[in-house]
Design a protein around this motif. Structure first.
Motif, PDB file in Angstrom:
ATOM      1  N   SER A   1      -6.502   4.631  11.931  1.00 50.33           N
ATOM      2  CA  SER A   1      -5.419   5.619  11.813  1.00 50.33           C
ATOM      3  C   SER A   1      -4.042   4.968  11.913  1.00 50.33           C
ATOM      4  N   LYS A   2      -3.970   3.789  12.513  1.00 46.65           N
ATOM      5  CA  LYS A   2      -2.699   3.075  12.608  1.00 46.65           C
ATOM      6  C   LYS A   2      -2.475   2.167  11.405  1.00 46.65           C
ATOM      7  N   LYS A   3      -3.342   2.269  10.413  1.00 48.55           N
ATOM      8  CA  LYS A   3      -3.223   1.535   9.150  1.00 48.55           C
ATOM      9  C   LYS A   3      -3.496   0.046   9.281  1.00 48.55           C
TER      10      LYS A   3
ATOM     11  N   GLN B   1       0.855  -1.187   0.000  1.00 55.88           N
ATOM     12  CA  GLN B   1       0.000   0.000   0.000  1.00 55.88           C
ATOM     13  C   GLN B   1       0.892   1.238   0.000  1.00 55.88           C
TER      14      GLN B   1
ATOM     15  N   GLN C   1      -9.811   0.432   7.756  1.00 57.21           N
ATOM     16  CA  GLN C   1      -8.411   0.736   8.065  1.00 57.21           C
ATOM     17  C   GLN C   1      -8.375   1.940   8.983  1.00 57.21           C
TER      18      GLN C   1
ATOM     19  N   PRO D   1       1.579   5.304   0.202  1.00 56.31           N
ATOM     20  CA  PRO D   1       0.936   6.360   1.003  1.00 56.31           C
ATOM     21  C   PRO D   1      -0.247   6.974   0.259  1.00 56.31           C
TER      22      PRO D   1
ATOM     23  N   LYS E   1       5.741  -0.579   7.682  1.00 56.91           N
ATOM     24  CA  LYS E   1       5.873   0.659   6.913  1.00 56.91           C
ATOM     25  C   LYS E   1       7.337   0.888   6.589  1.00 56.91           C
TER      26      LYS E   1
ATOM     27  N   THR F   1       3.608   0.602   2.764  1.00 53.32           N
ATOM     28  CA  THR F   1       3.358  -0.372   3.821  1.00 53.32           C
ATOM     29  C   THR F   1       3.120  -1.734   3.189  1.00 53.32           C
TER      30      THR F   1
ATOM     31  N   LYS G   1      -0.447  -6.498  10.644  1.00 57.60           N
ATOM     32  CA  LYS G   1      -0.570  -5.058  10.865  1.00 57.60           C
ATOM     33  C   LYS G   1       0.281  -4.241   9.912  1.00 57.60           C
TER      34      LYS G   1
ATOM     35  N   ARG H   1     -12.777   7.700   2.658  1.00 57.58           N
ATOM     36  CA  ARG H   1     -12.317   8.260   3.938  1.00 57.58           C
ATOM     37  C   ARG H   1     -13.514   8.868   4.644  1.00 57.58           C
TER      38      ARG H   1
ATOM     39  N   HIS I   1      -4.367   2.384  -2.022  1.00 62.66           N
ATOM     40  CA  HIS I   1      -5.049   1.191  -1.541  1.00 62.66           C
ATOM     41  C   HIS I   1      -4.123  -0.009  -1.650  1.00 62.66           C
TER      42      HIS I   1
END
Lengths: 113, 111
Positions: free
Chosen positions: B39-41, A37, B37, A39, A108, A86, A105, B107, A42
């Motif tokens: 804020s911490k992705k 993904q 998803q 920044p 990054k 990420t 999780k 979003r 998607h």
């Protein structure tokens, strides 16, 4: 339920250095998928591994699936700024009768030019 | 042509409101998903639909309800929005257990 742990959470590397992210599952997986993904973007599918001990390569990216089908890794050789983003692993499990994909999780990656 | 599309791209709304997010895929896939998803992705599966049947329903509040009018669409309706619902919501689709194609995301900001 199934848990997929991924480390590290963050990684900063100098451009040209190598990078590895690791994924571990609490249960034996049917398959593992990797996504990237960028920044603001998607998740985009990179690869799927199915066989025990499988290794696949995509240019500078090497993906491995463990012999026990409970862990996996993604290794990038000589990182470039385009590798920023990420990276998620996602473990597929058909054990409960219906297929479920659980995402880690993510790691990054930042690449310093 | 966009494979998986979502509307709207951005959604800003007040607490307590009801809102819907639409998703369409033109890939002929048999399974569609909704992810949240934060804020911490962290990507968390919310729902998936296979041939119009709900096959995964994670422990999400019943304020969230997926609606699938046909195989190409899976909409997400949210009642009584709360601050904690603020996140990016992704729709995805796949053919059985193969790779998932994600939409561009919506979003959602709850004020």
């Amino acid at each position: 339920g199934q848990q997929v742990m991924q480390i590290p959470q963050y990684q900063h590397v100098q451009e040209g250095e190598d990078f590895t992210t690791y994924c571990n599952s609490s249960t034996t997986l049917s398959n593992i998928q990797w996504y990237k993904q960028r920044p603001g973007g998607h998740p985009v599918f990179l690869i799927q591994l199915v066989k025990s001990g499988e290794v696949k390569k995509q240019k500078r990216l090497t993906f491995q699936f463990g012999e026990a089908k409970k862990n996996s890794s993604l290794h990038i050789t000589a990182t470039q700024t385009t590798d920023v983003g990420t990276y998620f692993c996602a473990g597929g499990d058909s054990g409960a009768g219906s297929y479920q994909l659980t995402f880690g999780k993510g790691t990054k990656l930042s690449v310093i030019p | 042509d966009t494979a998986v599309s979502q509307t709207p791209k951005y959604l800003v709304t007040q607490m307590g409101n009801d809102k819907s997010i639409k998703c369409e895929q033109n890939l002929g896939h048999d399974t569609m998903y909704w992810y949240k998803q934060d804020s911490k992705k962290f990507l968390k599966i919310m729902f998936s639909y296979n041939n119009k049947e709900l096959i995964i329903n994670e422990t999400v509040p019943n304020r969230f309800s997926p609606k699938s009018p046909d195989k190409a669409h899976l909409n997400l309706h949210i009642n009584s929005l709360e601050l904690g619902d603020s996140a990016v919501y992704f729709c995805a689709s796949s053919h059985t257990t193969n790779e998932q194609f994600f939409g561009p995301g919506t979003r959602l900001t709850v004020l």
